[in-house]
Design an enzyme around this catalytic site. Structure first.
Site, PDB file in Angstrom:
ATOM      1  N   CYS A 282       0.836  -1.200   0.000  1.00  0.00           N
ATOM      2  CA  CYS A 282       0.000   0.000   0.000  1.00  0.00           C
ATOM      3  C   CYS A 282       0.873   1.252   0.000  1.00  0.00           C
ATOM      4  O   CYS A 282       1.860   1.330   0.739  1.00  0.00           O
ATOM      5  CB  CYS A 282      -0.928   0.000   1.214  1.00  0.00           C
ATOM      6  SG  CYS A 282      -2.021   1.440   1.247  1.00  0.00           S
TER       7      CYS A 282
ATOM      8  N   ASP B 140      -2.887  -1.692  -2.936  1.00  0.00           N
ATOM      9  CA  ASP B 140      -3.782  -0.553  -2.739  1.00  0.00           C
ATOM     10  C   ASP B 140      -2.872   0.661  -2.897  1.00  0.00           C
ATOM     11  O   ASP B 140      -2.265   1.128  -1.942  1.00  0.00           O
ATOM     12  CB  ASP B 140      -4.395  -0.619  -1.329  1.00  0.00           C
ATOM     13  CG  ASP B 140      -5.329   0.551  -1.042  1.00  0.00           C
ATOM     14  OD1 ASP B 140      -5.503   1.403  -1.928  1.00  0.00           O
ATOM     15  OD2 ASP B 140      -5.856   0.634   0.084  1.00  0.00           O
TER      16      ASP B 140
ATOM     17  N   TRP C 139      -1.580   4.434  -5.037  1.00  0.00           N
ATOM     18  CA  TRP C 139      -2.009   5.679  -5.684  1.00  0.00           C
ATOM     19  C   TRP C 139      -0.795   6.394  -6.235  1.00  0.00           C
ATOM     20  O   TRP C 139       0.331   6.116  -5.827  1.00  0.00           O
ATOM     21  CB  TRP C 139      -2.757   6.561  -4.683  1.00  0.00           C
ATOM     22  CG  TRP C 139      -1.993   6.828  -3.421  1.00  0.00           C
ATOM     23  CD1 TRP C 139      -1.047   7.793  -3.222  1.00  0.00           C
ATOM     24  CD2 TRP C 139      -2.085   6.104  -2.185  1.00  0.00           C
ATOM     25  NE1 TRP C 139      -0.558   7.724  -1.940  1.00  0.00           N
ATOM     26  CE2 TRP C 139      -1.177   6.699  -1.274  1.00  0.00           C
ATOM     27  CE3 TRP C 139      -2.851   5.022  -1.742  1.00  0.00           C
ATOM     28  CZ2 TRP C 139      -1.009   6.251   0.039  1.00  0.00           C
ATOM     29  CZ3 TRP C 139      -2.684   4.575  -0.435  1.00  0.00           C
ATOM     30  CH2 TRP C 139      -1.777   5.186   0.427  1.00  0.00           C
TER      31      TRP C 139
END
Length: 634
Positions: free
Chosen positions: A586, A631, A633
């Site tokens: 993540c 997860d 970004w």
């Protein structure tokens, strides 16, 4: 007696079905309104929807009638019927979400494409995909839609376009549609010269005498929904969650990392560790006021923007009636760099010929125009206020500006708690975004700065955050005994706080829990080792079997999580290869996730004796099986 009433009821039901069918039938709508182009969009953050609107507006310039359609609102199994409309064309602007998944509004359409064997022979289509190259499943949804429609027999009238948000998505779209329209014109047999004019989509209605209880003040769906909250809560009906705790996490350094706890008591909202919370932020009030001053308008004027196309599904660009102040505060994105179509439409309002030329040039697809747009808008991060300040002769009417600006979108955060331990609160962990741009202006992240100001003080009502929960595929293994390897530097630790809390709860329930290894990274041990006390407690209690922390700047050479992975390579390979361990990553997609992925490939090669190709395939299979989850970004 009973059957005397059955016939009218049957007729009513049949009539209702017919009405519903008409409402969900894009074919009937196209026939009724004599349109032959339909542009569907799969959109999570609004960009694909915006691109779809732009294509329909472009079609109008070529004298072609089109409509924008949300696949969630229509029966997509009607796609084969498109051949009933002469010279018809379906265009798909499809964004990819998460790990190669469809966006929420395109999920049913994706399921239909997978399940159907209906023939699409005689149907003509084109696809533009929106993706990001930092993700493993780059443009998966656009690519799949293009491939699947062709497999079902549809005719592709123009090549698949792929937009990369890690590069310049706007430029990719402009380049694609620059070649797409000549192909469309050839298909329709029309002249490939469009009128270089600005077309208004909405007309302004000013309300002088209105009941303020009938005016939207930030609600997304139902009027007064924030005063009278009713479940279920979702994207169109968010819950106003009171902020119970808002504390700074880091002990030093220039950044501000914070931990917030949102109270969801009485909301009936359920969540699982690994889910995302979506929050709807507000724009900065001083920024809104400066825009009002620059445009010389009374921001409290009550207005409605009404679609000039009476048959359009979207009657207004945002909830109306409302005030300019509410529109600029709650509904419109006023901080992002402007897109080229906005610059083009604004150019007519510049009285200085040089300023008009600058705007026009940036909106054209020439290499010189693209370079100017890239340096003056993208790299300089000029938002609407910056453009208005730097081009003093530019004086657009505020209603046209409100029509042109994209919608302010929800922000998604990984939930940093477990509902098993915290059933009535949702925790989030975020870093406040603030920096100086190339023009010397201070850029402030809309949501993080708004959240930072949600301070809880004794004796005052608790501030609230409009939110809802979005389910994710990021899940702990079904068996508590399965080992887990978690890699989450910085705020990437968020979902793992939930995972670790859940493992602690499972342990308390007497379940046998597998190894839980966490790799965390930050800059300095004494500054931003967030959740240090909690993590060390979990390690002491045996919930975390190993805690590895990379302090990147506490020594001369930088140390990151991927370096620590290599130091435990033998044990990690044993867990992955022999003990069915699940891997979770993540955080930052651009560098960290890639470097971690590469580190695992090297471990498989060095310890497992695999070739590089075999190692790549090995971890690809783990992803397919759901044993390597990300997860991330950018």
């Amino acid at each position: 007696m009973g059957c005397m009433f059955s016939l009218p009821q049957d007729r009513v039901a049949a009539a209702e079905r017919a009405v519903t069918m008409q409402e969900t039938s894009f074919i009937e709508k196209m026939k009724k309104t004599t349109r032959n182009v339909i542009v569907f969009y799969g959109s999570q953050t609004g960009t694909a929807e915006e691109f779809a609107n732009r294509l329909v507006k472009d079609a109008q310039r070529y004298g072609i009638k089109g409509m924008v359609a949300d696949p969630e609102e229509y029966d997509m199994s009607e796609l084969p019927r498109l051949r009933e409309i002469d010279s018809s064309l379906a265009v798909f602007c499809m964004a990819t979400y998460g790990e190669g998944e469809p966006t929420d509004n395109a999920q049913d359409f994706y399921d239909w494409m997978q399940m159907t064997d209906d023939s699409l022979e005689g149907v003509h289509f084109a696809v533009f995909g929106l993706g990001n190259k930092t993700y493993d499943h780059y443009n998966a949804m656009g690519t799949y839609t293009d491939k699947r429609l062709a497999e079902l027999g549809a005719t592709r009238i123009f090549d698949l376009g792929l937009g990369d948000d890690d590069g310049n998505l706007e430029e990719d779209f402009i380049s694609w549609k620059g070649q797409f329209w000549p192909a469309v014109c050839e298909f329709f047999g029309v002249q490939a010269t469009q009128e270089e004019c600005s077309i208004r989509q909405f007309e302004l209605v000013v309300h002088s005498d209105v009941n303020m209880n009938e005016v939207y003040t930030g609600e997304l769906g139902r009027l007064l929904s924030f005063q009278d909250q009713k479940p279920p809560f979702d994207a169109k009906n968010p819950f106003l969650a009171p902020v119970a705790i808002n504390r700074k996490l880091n002990k030093g350094g220039s950044r501000h990392l914070m931990h917030l706890e949102l109270d969801i008591s009485g909301s009936k909202i359920r969540y699982d560790a690994g889910d995302h919370v979506a929050v709807y932020p507000m724009n900065d009030v001083p920024l809104v006021n400066r825009l009002g001053e620059r445009l010389g308008v009374d921001l409290d004027t009550v207005i409605t923007l009404k679609n000039l196309d009476e048959e359009a599904n979207k009657k207004h660009p945002f909830p109306c009636p409302t005030t300019y102040r509410a529109a600029l505060t709650h509904y419109l994105d006023i901080t992002s760099p402007l897109h080229t179509n906005v610059l083009f439409d604004l150019s007519q309002y510049a009285s200085d010929p040089e300023e008009k030329e600058i705007l026009r040039k940036m909106a054209c697809s020439s290499s010189e125009g693209k370079a100017l747009y890239h340096s003056w808008v993208v790299e300089s991060e000029r938002n609407i206020l910056a453009v208005l300040e730097d081009l003093p002769s530019l004086r657009p009417p505020i209603d046209h500006l409100c029509e042109l600006l994209p919608r302010l979108q929800a922000r998604y955060y990984s939930i940093a708690s477990s509902a098993k331990v915290h059933p009535s609160s949702i925790h989030i962990c975020v870093v406040v975004l603030e920096y100086t741009t190339k023009t010397g202006r201070v850029f402030k992240g809309v949501a993080t700065n708004w959240l930072k100001d949600k301070v809880v003080t004794d004796g005052s009502p608790r501030p609230t955050v409009p939110m809802y929960v979005r389910k994710s595929q990021f899940r702990l293994p079904f068996r508590a005994s399965t080992p887990v390897i978690m890699i989450g530097p910085g705020t990437g630790i968020a979902p793992f706080m939930g995972f670790i809390q859940e493992r602690a709860w499972q342990k308390e329930q007497g379940k046998e829990t597998g190894e839980a290894i966490l790799y965390f990274g930050c800059r300095h041990r004494n500054e931003d080792f967030i959740y240090q006390e909690e993590l060390e407690e979990f390690e002491k209690a045996g919930v975390l079997t190993q805690l590895h922390v990379a302090f990147s700047r506490d020594q001369e050479h930088k140390v990151y999580v991927q370096h620590l992975l290599k130091q435990s390579k033998d044990h990690l390979w044993k867990l992955i290869h022999s003990s069915n361990a699940h891997i979770y990553v993540c955080g930052d997609a651009r560098n960290m996730a890639r470097d971690v992925h590469a580190a695992f490939h090297e471990i498989a090669e060095e310890v497992g004796g695999l070739t590089h190709t075999q190692a790549v395939d090995y971890f690809q299979r783990l992803m397919t099986k759901g044993r390597y989850s990300q997860d991330v970004w950018s």
